[in-house]
Design a protein around this motif. Structure first.
Motif, mmCIF file in Angstrom:
data_model
loop_
_atom_site.group_PDB
_atom_site.id
_atom_site.type_symbol
_atom_site.label_atom_id
_atom_site.label_comp_id
_atom_site.label_asym_id
_atom_site.label_seq_id
_atom_site.Cartn_x
_atom_site.Cartn_y
_atom_site.Cartn_z
ATOM 1 N N GLU A 6 4.515 -29.940 -30.442
ATOM 2 C CA GLU A 6 3.425 -29.249 -29.751
ATOM 3 C C GLU A 6 2.830 -30.195 -28.723
ATOM 4 N N SER A 7 2.464 -29.670 -27.565
ATOM 5 C CA SER A 7 1.929 -30.524 -26.510
ATOM 6 C C SER A 7 0.527 -31.020 -26.860
ATOM 7 N N GLU A 8 0.155 -32.131 -26.266
ATOM 8 C CA GLU A 8 -1.185 -32.684 -26.473
ATOM 9 C C GLU A 8 -2.250 -31.712 -25.969
ATOM 10 N N ILE A 9 -1.938 -30.990 -24.903
ATOM 11 C CA ILE A 9 -2.891 -30.015 -24.354
ATOM 12 C C ILE A 9 -3.176 -28.930 -25.390
ATOM 13 N N ALA A 10 -2.139 -28.401 -26.014
ATOM 14 C CA ALA A 10 -2.318 -27.357 -27.033
ATOM 15 C C ALA A 10 -3.081 -27.885 -28.236
ATOM 16 N N VAL A 11 -2.801 -29.111 -28.640
ATOM 17 C CA VAL A 11 -3.501 -29.716 -29.775
ATOM 18 C C VAL A 11 -4.987 -29.883 -29.454
ATOM 19 N N ALA A 12 -5.296 -30.345 -28.239
ATOM 20 C CA ALA A 12 -6.697 -30.530 -27.845
ATOM 21 C C ALA A 12 -7.437 -29.192 -27.810
ATOM 22 N N LYS A 13 -6.795 -28.167 -27.286
ATOM 23 C CA LYS A 13 -7.436 -26.841 -27.262
ATOM 24 C C LYS A 13 -7.695 -26.333 -28.676
ATOM 25 N N ARG A 14 -6.724 -26.544 -29.553
ATOM 26 C CA ARG A 14 -6.911 -26.121 -30.949
ATOM 27 C C ARG A 14 -8.052 -26.891 -31.603
ATOM 28 N N LEU A 15 -8.155 -28.173 -31.288
ATOM 29 C CA LEU A 15 -9.250 -28.989 -31.815
ATOM 30 C C LEU A 15 -10.606 -28.451 -31.346
ATOM 31 N N VAL A 16 -10.714 -28.155 -30.057
ATOM 32 C CA VAL A 16 -11.969 -27.602 -29.513
ATOM 33 C C VAL A 16 -12.302 -26.296 -30.229
ATOM 34 N N GLN A 17 -11.316 -25.426 -30.389
ATOM 35 C CA GLN A 17 -11.555 -24.149 -31.067
ATOM 36 C C GLN A 17 -11.991 -24.355 -32.514
ATOM 37 N N LEU A 31 -22.198 -30.230 -29.008
ATOM 38 C CA LEU A 31 -20.838 -30.764 -29.002
ATOM 39 C C LEU A 31 -20.445 -31.251 -27.614
ATOM 40 N N GLY A 32 -19.794 -32.397 -27.581
ATOM 41 C CA GLY A 32 -19.309 -32.948 -26.332
ATOM 42 C C GLY A 32 -17.928 -33.528 -26.519
ATOM 43 N N PHE A 33 -17.139 -33.472 -25.477
ATOM 44 C CA PHE A 33 -15.774 -33.979 -25.522
ATOM 45 C C PHE A 33 -15.534 -34.904 -24.341
ATOM 46 N N ASN A 34 -14.776 -35.947 -24.581
ATOM 47 C CA ASN A 34 -14.352 -36.891 -23.550
ATOM 48 C C ASN A 34 -12.829 -36.844 -23.528
ATOM 49 N N LEU A 35 -12.253 -36.318 -22.442
ATOM 50 C CA LEU A 35 -10.812 -36.095 -22.385
ATOM 51 C C LEU A 35 -10.197 -36.827 -21.197
ATOM 52 N N ASP A 36 -8.934 -37.198 -21.335
ATOM 53 C CA ASP A 36 -8.271 -37.865 -20.215
ATOM 54 C C ASP A 36 -7.799 -36.835 -19.186
ATOM 55 N N ALA A 37 -7.243 -37.322 -18.093
ATOM 56 C CA ALA A 37 -6.905 -36.480 -16.946
ATOM 57 C C ALA A 37 -5.885 -35.393 -17.263
ATOM 58 N N LEU A 38 -5.093 -35.579 -18.294
ATOM 59 C CA LEU A 38 -4.119 -34.564 -18.690
ATOM 60 C C LEU A 38 -4.790 -33.219 -18.950
ATOM 61 N N GLU A 49 -16.193 -24.413 -21.458
ATOM 62 C CA GLU A 49 -17.358 -23.675 -20.950
ATOM 63 C C GLU A 49 -17.706 -22.492 -21.851
ATOM 64 N N SER A 50 -16.700 -21.762 -22.301
ATOM 65 C CA SER A 50 -16.960 -20.586 -23.135
ATOM 66 C C SER A 50 -17.574 -20.970 -24.480
ATOM 67 N N ARG A 51 -17.326 -22.208 -24.920
ATOM 68 C CA ARG A 51 -17.881 -22.696 -26.189
ATOM 69 C C ARG A 51 -19.170 -23.485 -25.978
ATOM 70 N N HIS A 52 -19.663 -23.521 -24.737
ATOM 71 C CA HIS A 52 -20.912 -24.204 -24.385
ATOM 72 C C HIS A 52 -20.887 -25.691 -24.747
ATOM 73 N N CYS A 53 -19.763 -26.331 -24.480
ATOM 74 C CA CYS A 53 -19.597 -27.751 -24.773
ATOM 75 C C CYS A 53 -19.900 -28.601 -23.543
ATOM 76 N N SER A 54 -20.437 -29.753 -23.778
ATOM 77 C CA SER A 54 -20.538 -30.765 -22.727
ATOM 78 C C SER A 54 -19.203 -31.486 -22.690
ATOM 79 N N TRP A 111 -12.457 -24.388 -10.031
ATOM 80 C CA TRP A 111 -12.961 -25.626 -10.606
ATOM 81 C C TRP A 111 -14.466 -25.615 -10.769
ATOM 82 N N ALA A 112 -15.145 -24.634 -10.220
ATOM 83 C CA ALA A 112 -16.622 -24.618 -10.284
ATOM 84 C C ALA A 112 -17.094 -23.999 -11.580
#
Length: 112
Positions: A6-17, A31-38, A49-54, A111-112
């Motif tokens: 599974e891609s890192e992107i999919a894993v990160a999205k699942r983690l956020v969810q 809740l806040g997340f610090n993610l790399d450029a990927l 944004e939909s989860r109101h996260c910083s 992007w806005a």
């Protein structure tokens, strides 16, 4: 990530969810997340944004248009806050800098 099926992107999205739907955690803490450029992708930003996260997500030059617009912003405005750090490890010098800028109104709509 324990396996590469599974891609890192999919894993990160699942983690956020998962984190944002955990009843006790999601309701008790901002809740806040610090993610790399990927993870600088429209789908990931929409989820956050939909989860109101910083969030803070790195931006690299391979996001050409967004990077160029951001570079222009940095050249045209003074940062609201900034910090810099230098270190030498194993004979290698590294300097990291960060600047906080006001929201840029002229970002492309996606992007806005």
């Amino acid at each position: 990530m324990f396996n590469r099926s599974e891609s890192e992107i999919a894993v990160a999205k699942r983690l956020v969810q998962s984190v944002t739907t955990a009843p006790t955690l999601a309701q008790s803490l901002p809740l806040g997340f610090n993610l790399d450029a990927l993870h600088l992708q429209v789908g990931t930003l929409n989820l956050l944004e939909s989860r109101h996260c910083s969030y803070v997500i790195a931006l690299k030059a391979n996001q050409k248009q967004l990077y160029q617009r951001t570079q222009r912003l940095v050249q045209q405005q003074a940062p609201l806050a900034q910090a810099s750090h230098r270190e030498t490890q194993r004979g290698r010098q590294t300097q990291r800098s960060i600047g906080v800028y006001p929201f840029y109104d002229n970002l492309p709509k996606r992007w806005a």
